[in-house]
Scaffold this active site. Structure first.
Site, short mmCIF file in Angstrom:
data_model
loop_
_atom_site.label_atom_id
_atom_site.label_comp_id
_atom_site.label_asym_id
_atom_site.label_seq_id
_atom_site.Cartn_x
_atom_site.Cartn_y
_atom_site.Cartn_z
N ASP A 148 0.82 -1.21 0.00
CA ASP A 148 0.00 0.00 0.00
C ASP A 148 0.85 1.26 0.00
O ASP A 148 0.42 2.30 -0.51
CB ASP A 148 -0.95 -0.01 1.20
CG ASP A 148 -2.25 -0.73 0.90
OD1 ASP A 148 -2.90 -0.38 -0.09
OD2 ASP A 148 -2.62 -1.65 1.63
N GLU A 179 -4.71 4.87 1.64
CA GLU A 179 -3.59 3.94 1.47
C GLU A 179 -2.64 4.03 2.66
O GLU A 179 -2.08 3.02 3.11
CB GLU A 179 -2.83 4.23 0.17
CG GLU A 179 -3.65 4.13 -1.11
CD GLU A 179 -4.12 2.73 -1.43
OE1 GLU A 179 -3.87 1.79 -0.65
OE2 GLU A 179 -4.76 2.56 -2.48
N HIS A 182 -4.12 2.12 5.47
CA HIS A 182 -3.93 0.69 5.26
C HIS A 182 -2.52 0.27 5.66
O HIS A 182 -2.34 -0.77 6.34
CB HIS A 182 -4.19 0.33 3.80
CG HIS A 182 -5.57 0.64 3.33
ND1 HIS A 182 -5.97 0.56 2.01
CD2 HIS A 182 -6.68 1.04 4.02
CE1 HIS A 182 -7.24 0.89 1.91
NE2 HIS A 182 -7.69 1.20 3.11
N TYR A 186 -1.45 -2.50 8.67
CA TYR A 186 -0.54 -3.64 8.60
C TYR A 186 0.57 -3.51 9.66
O TYR A 186 0.95 -4.48 10.32
CB TYR A 186 0.06 -3.76 7.21
CG TYR A 186 -0.97 -3.92 6.12
CD1 TYR A 186 -1.97 -4.90 6.22
CD2 TYR A 186 -0.99 -3.09 5.01
CE1 TYR A 186 -2.94 -5.03 5.24
CE2 TYR A 186 -1.95 -3.22 4.03
CZ TYR A 186 -2.92 -4.19 4.14
OH TYR A 186 -3.88 -4.31 3.17
N GLU A 252 -4.02 -3.32 -7.40
CA GLU A 252 -5.17 -3.25 -6.48
C GLU A 252 -6.30 -4.19 -6.88
O GLU A 252 -7.08 -4.62 -6.03
CB GLU A 252 -5.69 -1.82 -6.41
CG GLU A 252 -4.68 -0.84 -5.82
CD GLU A 252 -5.35 0.39 -5.24
OE1 GLU A 252 -5.56 0.42 -4.02
OE2 GLU A 252 -5.66 1.31 -6.02
N HIS A 289 -11.48 1.90 -4.51
CA HIS A 289 -10.33 2.38 -5.28
C HIS A 289 -10.34 1.75 -6.67
O HIS A 289 -10.12 2.42 -7.68
CB HIS A 289 -9.02 2.02 -4.58
CG HIS A 289 -8.87 2.63 -3.23
ND1 HIS A 289 -7.81 2.32 -2.39
CD2 HIS A 289 -9.62 3.54 -2.55
CE1 HIS A 289 -7.94 3.00 -1.26
NE2 HIS A 289 -9.02 3.74 -1.35
#
Length: 407
Positions: A148, A179, A182, A186, A252, A289
Site C-alpha cells: 500500500d 492507502e 492501510h 498492517y 489493487e 479504489h
C-alpha cells in the site's frame, strides 16, 4: 521582538499588578480627515508599521500575468491534457468521481479501533495455529506491509500531477490518505503480534514471490516518474494509461486478492479475527479504489479513442495475464498445502475469475473460459455491487457496505 512582559491584551491594563495605572486621559474627539482621492494604495510602511517592505517590489510582475477572463466550462474538462483550470472544481463534469469522493469521505476508520488481544493470545499459543496458517498470516502481512505504500507513492508522485480533472484529484487525494491508513493497519497488526524482527518488513525484498510482485509494480513507474515526463503525445499518454492499468487493475485489482481471501477465510473460522477485521475494512476501501480506477481508465478511453487501439488492448490483456500469473505464484508459495478449506488450485481458479472480471470491466474479452468463483463468500464480504463501474451501470451512487459481520 514581542515580550510577554510588555504585552497586554488591554492597553489600559498594567502588566505589573502591583503598580497602579495612571488615570487615563479623557479621550479626544477623533480628527476628521478627508478620504484619499482616487484609488490610492497606502504605503507599505503604513500597513506593516515600519517593517521594511517595498510595495512596488511585492506587486512587480503581477500586471504581466495573462488573465483571460474566460470562465471554466464543464465541457472543457478532461481527465488528462485539459487546458481548463485544475484549481476550480465547479462546474463538476465527472459526477461519478465526485460521488466517490463524497462516499469515501464518510468512510473513516483507524486501525487502533480494532482490538488485537485475541489475535495475540492465539499467536502466542503454540497449539493455536498450524504452521501453514502461520505462514498465511506472515506472507499476507509481509506483502501488504509495503504494497500500500508503493501504491500511495505512485498516486502522489506519478498519477496525481498528470490528472487534470479537479474532481478526480479530490478522490485521488482521499485515496492517498486511505492507502496510508492501510499501511498503518498492517504495521499495527505486525507490531501487535510482536513480529517486528525484520522478516516481515523485508519480505518484499527477500521472498521471491513477494519481491516479483513488488518489482512488477515498481517497473511501471520508471518512465512516468522521470522529471521530464509529460503527457500530451500519444506515446506518453499510452505510457500513463499503462501505469493506471498496472496499478488500479493489476496491483489493487488482482495482487490483493489471494492474501485477502486467505486472511478473511481465517476470520470466518474465528481465527485471527482482529487481523481479518482490519483486512475487511481495507478490502471495502480497495473495492472503491478499484471502482474509481476502472472508471478513470474508461473515461480516458472515451476522451482519447486513438489511445485504445489494438496495440493498447493487447498490452492491457498481457498486463492482466501477467498480474494473474504472479499472484498465482504467490498463492502457491503462501498456501503450499490445503488448509482452511482452500488450496492453491482453488486460489488460482479464483484469480482467473477475477482476471476475467477485470478484462470485461475494460471492454476486453475473457482469457479463461468457463471459470466460476470458488469463493462466493468473498463477493458477499466485498459487496461486488461496488465493483460495478459507472460505464456498466450508468449510475453514480454506490452504497457503502453495512456493518461488518462474519455470518
Amino acid at each position: 521582538m514581542l515580550s510577554w512582559d510588555e504585552y497586554s491584551e488591554d492597553a489600559n491594563t498594567p502588566t505589573n499588578p502591583t503598580v497602579a495605572a495612571p488615570a487615563a486621559p479623557s479621550p479626544a474627539a477623533p480628527a476628521v480627515t478627508e478620504p484619499p482621492a482616487g484609488n490610492t494604495v497606502p504605503a507599505a510602511s503604513d500597513i506593516f508599521n515600519g517593517v521594511d517592505l517595498d510595495a512596488a517590489e511585492i506587486t512587480a510582475g503581477l500586471e504581466d500575468l495573462e488573465m483571460t477572463g474566460a470562465r471554466v466550462r464543464a465541457e472543457d474538462k478532461r481527465i488528462i491534457n485539459a487546458t481548463s483550470d485544475v484549481n476550480q472544481v465547479v462546474p463538476i463534469k465527472y459526477d461519478w468521481a465526485w460521488q466517490k469522493y463524497l462516499d469515501g469521505s464518510q468512510n473513516h476508520w483507524m486501525p487502533q479501533e480494532i482490538s488485537m488481544a485475541a489475535d495475540l493470545a492465539l499467536w502466542k499459543d503454540p497449539n493455536g495455529l498450524s504452521e501453514d496458517e502461520r505462514r498465511i498470516v506472515k506472507m499476507g502481512l509481509g506483502y501488504f506491509a509495503t504494497a500500500d505504500t508503493v501504491v500511495a507513492n505512485n498516486l502522489l508522485l506519478s498519477i496525481y500531477k498528470h490528472i487534470t480533472a479537479p474532481e478526480c484529484r479530490f478522490y485521488i487525494g482521499l485515496q492517498f490518505r486511505e492507502e496510508l491508513i492501510h499501511a498503518h493497519a498492517y504495521q499495527y497488526c505486525i507490531e501487535s503480534l510482536a513480529m517486528d524482527d525484520g522478516e516481515i518488513w523485508n519480505m518484499y525484498r527477500e521472498q521471491p514471490s513477494v519481491a516479483r510482485k513488488a518489482a512488477w509494480s515498481l517497473k511501471h513507474t520508471e518512465v512516468i516518474n522521470k522529471p521530464e515526463f509529460v503527457t500530451g503525445t500519444p506515446e506518453a499518454d499510452k505510457e500513463f494509461l499503462k501505469n493506471l492499468i498496472s496499478y488500479y487493475v493489476g496491483a489493487e485489482g488482482i495482487f490483493f486478492y489471494c492474501g485477502f481471501a486467505a486472511i478473511l477465510q481465517m476470520g470466518r473460522q474465528n481465527k485471527m479475527t482482529g487481523v481479518a477485521e482490519q483486512f475487511q475494512y481495507i478490502l471495502r476501501d480497495e473495492s472503491m479504489h478499484l471502482n474509481f480506477g476502472i472508471d478513470l481508465i474508461n473515461q480516458i478511453k472515451i476522451e482519447n479513442p486513438h489511445l485504445w487501439d489494438q496495440e493498447m488492448q493487447d498490452i492491457t490483456t498481457r498486463l492482466i495475464a501477467e498480474a494473474v500469473m504472479l499472484e498465482c505464484e504467490f498463492a502457491r508459495d503462501m498456501i503450499p498445502r490445503g488448509v482452511l478449506g482452500m488450496n492453491a488450485n482453488m486460489i488460482e481458479q479464483y484469480l482467473k475469475f477475477i482476471g476475467n472480471r477485470r478484462l470485461t470491466q475494460l471492454g476486453l474479452k475473457e482469457l479463461w473460459k468457463g471459470i466460476e468463483n470458488p469463493f462466493p463468500w468473498m463477493s458477499e464480504i466485498m459487496d461486488l455491487r461496488k465493483e460495478k463501474n459507472f460505464f456498466e451501470t450508468k449510475v453514480t451512487e454506490y452504497q457503502q457496505a453495512g456493518a461488518l459481520s462474519w455470518d
